[in-house]
Design an enzyme around this catalytic site. Structure first.
Site, mmCIF file in Angstrom:
data_model
loop_
_atom_site.group_PDB
_atom_site.id
_atom_site.type_symbol
_atom_site.label_atom_id
_atom_site.label_comp_id
_atom_site.label_asym_id
_atom_site.label_seq_id
_atom_site.Cartn_x
_atom_site.Cartn_y
_atom_site.Cartn_z
ATOM 1 N N LYS B 73 0.859 -1.184 0.000
ATOM 2 C CA LYS B 73 0.000 0.000 0.000
ATOM 3 C C LYS B 73 0.894 1.232 0.000
ATOM 4 C CE LYS B 73 -3.886 2.016 2.613
ATOM 5 N NZ LYS B 73 -4.781 1.848 3.794
ATOM 6 N N SER B 148 -9.790 1.873 2.893
ATOM 7 C CA SER B 148 -8.898 2.665 2.081
ATOM 8 C C SER B 148 -7.856 1.843 1.320
ATOM 9 C CB SER B 148 -8.173 3.685 2.946
ATOM 10 O OG SER B 148 -7.306 3.051 3.857
ATOM 11 N N SER B 172 -10.119 -0.455 7.053
ATOM 12 C CA SER B 172 -9.500 -0.269 5.732
ATOM 13 C C SER B 172 -8.806 -1.491 5.146
ATOM 14 C CB SER B 172 -8.506 0.885 5.778
ATOM 15 O OG SER B 172 -9.187 2.104 5.732
#
Lengths: 96, 481
Positions: B73, B148, B172
């Site tokens: 990420k 997210s 997330s």
């Protein structure tokens, strides 16, 4: 709780955020809704309840010996800065 | 193939890490743009990592994931590689160091393919707030992948990467995991170091993994977890061999079903899939009791006070001075701060900074921030009471399957309510996992399993047991099969 355009201007100033004239009323509406949503919290009986700041109990701040563990890497770190000179970060003039 | 299967194939000499890495880079090349799953692809770095891994494997060295590719990420700092956090603010930030998570997985011999798209500063539940544009759900390109960690989820779901890292502040990892048919694991707060992970809400943030299976999650988590002196909230609890604990029997496991998670707002098909899963655990010998956590419905307003408060403080570091975006031709210092931040942050991030600034400001601190911290105590107490009666808690991960891109962007409250089942575990710092448990109209839905602090092994064993008796986790999005 309704936040006015003026309230948003004040909050934006505290947060050092430039918000355009056109955006102010939009934020006033959404922030009012969000803060209104928080009113649900008043339903909870919290008298005598300790506020919780951290999820793990019995955690103490770790301490280490006061010894130098890092080398100087200023130039490398300043590689990401928008404006530097002679190892200093440059910003607009603060004192006339 | 799962990460574990690739690892076994590499050690058995069936293929090389260079071949595997090339395969995934090609897939990224073909489908990456369509899904917008990656912000940065690092092919040179990947091939160099793969070459080193092949040499280690040839010498009989390394571990179960040596030579296996992964994606990070874009919230994790990666030395010499853009670390944007999905924001214009950091769209020019090349990190001078590696996050602990990145470093540990590299030391273990994993191959970095690139950095995945995400909601800006991890603030979002749909991956629509990224400055780099929304990510598409591989199961249906008109739908969101969740957020997210939406880029990581889309990448693994479409098999552009065998596994990916993520972070979970309010759901997330678990929420995008559920919406893309993956095993999304959020460890106990403090289990994995936050060093080098761009901070959003420091009392909630935790790194974890988006994987194809519980086994993969166990292997990656085992490498990520452990004490790190560079993160003061990292705990010095020994890391068990998660993979070794996977075979545990479900016989006698006491499962608590959270009554509050089955009320209004839960989409029918999702509820049905979760109930079927509970019957499956019952058939494996677990006992199921219904429990009430009466303060849990307040977790959304509690979180949306606490997280923005912490975010407004954390994001004050972006001032246009030392790194990040600086506006053009500032008139003075104040103008520079305001315009750099006004231009650098997107609408949702600005909204959260202002929400946080407001609830922390004089006159409102007690009514909102302190009150929310007290309700957080009550929610924590609800969980503590529940775990005195049961070993794990179960329920849905999300109220609905993936929704359409654009459907909720105009209404922050509706968007925030997506997190209704995931936020509780963050507020209490608990480990939790989402595992695929069905398809509703062709879209995946997830079963959430929450455990007490440091019960990662128990959660992984339950997730693994479920995956031994079902094949939901093996289903692929039809377009990427």
């Amino acid at each position: 709780m309704t936040l006015t355009r003026r309230d948003v201007e004040g909050i934006a100033m505290l947060a050092r955020l430039e918000i355009s004239e056109a955006e102010l009323p939009v934020y006033a509406i959404s922030l009012s809704r969000i803060v209104g949503f928080f009113d649900q919290l008043s339903a909870a009986a919290t008298e005598g309840v300790e506020p919780m700041a951290h999820p793990l109990e019995n955690q103490v701040q770790a301490l280490r010996d006061d010894q130098i563990t890092e080398s100087d890497q200023r130039d490398r770190y300043q590689g990401n800065a928008p404006l530097v000179a002679a190892g200093l970060y440059l910003v607009p003039k603060v004192i006339e | 193939m799962t990460a574990a299967e690739i690892g076994r194939g590499l050690r058995a000499g069936k293929f090389t890490s260079i071949e595997v890495t090339r395969h995934f880079l090609e897939r990224i090349d073909h489908a990456g743009k369509q899904l917008n799953a990656f912000i940065t692809v690092t092919p040179e770095r990947a091939m160099a990592d793969a070459k080193r891994a092949d040499a280690r494997i040839a010498r009989g060295e390394g571990g179960p994931l040596t030579g296996v590719p992964l994606a990070h990420k874009d919230i994790f700092c990666t030395e010499g590689v853009l670390t944007s956090c999905g924001s214009r603010m950091l769209s020019n930030f090349v990190s001078p160091y590696d996050a602990t998570v990145v470093e540990r997985l590299a030391v273990a011999g994993m191959v970095m393919l690139g950095k995945t798209n995400m909601d800006e500063f991890a603030m979002g539940s749909s991956n629509e707030t990224s400055w780099y544009g929304p990510v598409r759900n591989p199961w249906d390109g008109s739908k969101v992948p969740g957020g997210s960690s939406g880029g990581s989820a889309a990448a693994v779901a479409a098999r552009l990467a065998p596994v990916a890292t993520g972070t979970d502040t309010g759901g997330s990892i678990r929420q995008p995991g559920a919406l893309t048919g993956l095993t999304g694991f959020k460890p106990t707060y403090g289990r994995v170091s936050r060093y080098g992970m761009v901070a959003f809400a420091s009392s909630l943030d935790q790194a974890g993994v988006l994987a194809q299976s519980a086994e993969d999650a166990a292997l990656v988590l085992g490498l990520m977890a452990g004490h790190d002196a560079r993160d003061s909230t990292s705990v010095a609890v020994p890391v068990p061999d998660y993979a070794a604990g996977l075979g545990r029997s479900m016989k006698g496991l006491r499962i608590g079903v959270i009554r509050e998670f089955f009320g209004e707002g839960l989409e029918e098909g999702t509820g049905r899939a979760v109930r079927t899963a509970l019957e499956g655990f019952s058939a494996m010998g677990a006992t199921i009791v219904e429990l009430s956590l009466p303060n849990l419905p307040l977790s959304v307003p509690t979180y949306y006070v606490v997280a923005p408060a912490e975010c407004s403080s954390n994001l004050s570091r972006f001032d246009g001075v030392r790194f990040g975006h600086r506006c053009k031709d500032p008139r003075d210092l104040l103008d520079m701060y305001k315009r750099s931040r006004g231009e650098g942050f997107g609408a949702e991030v600005k909204r959260r900074i202002m929400t946080g600034t407001y609830v922390l400001s004089a006159g409102y601190y007690d009514a909102y921030y302190l009150k929310a911290q007290k309700v957080r105590s009550l929610i924590n107490e609800d969980f503590r009471r529940a775990f005195s009666e049961v070993d794990v808690l179960m329920g849905p991960t999300t109220p609905t399957p993936a929704f359409a891109i654009g459907a909720k962007v105009d209404d922050p409250i509706t968007m925030y309510l997506n997190d209704i089942y995931t936020i509780g575990a963050n507020l209490a710092g608990l480990p939790a996992v989402s595992v695929p448990c069905g398809l509703v109209d062709g879209l995946p839905v997830g079963l959430q399993i929450i455990g007490p602090h440091f019960a990662e092994e128990r959660l992984l064993a339950a997730a693994h047991a479920w995956q031994l008796m079902t094949d939901w986790h093996r289903r692929l999005p039809p377009l990427f099969a």
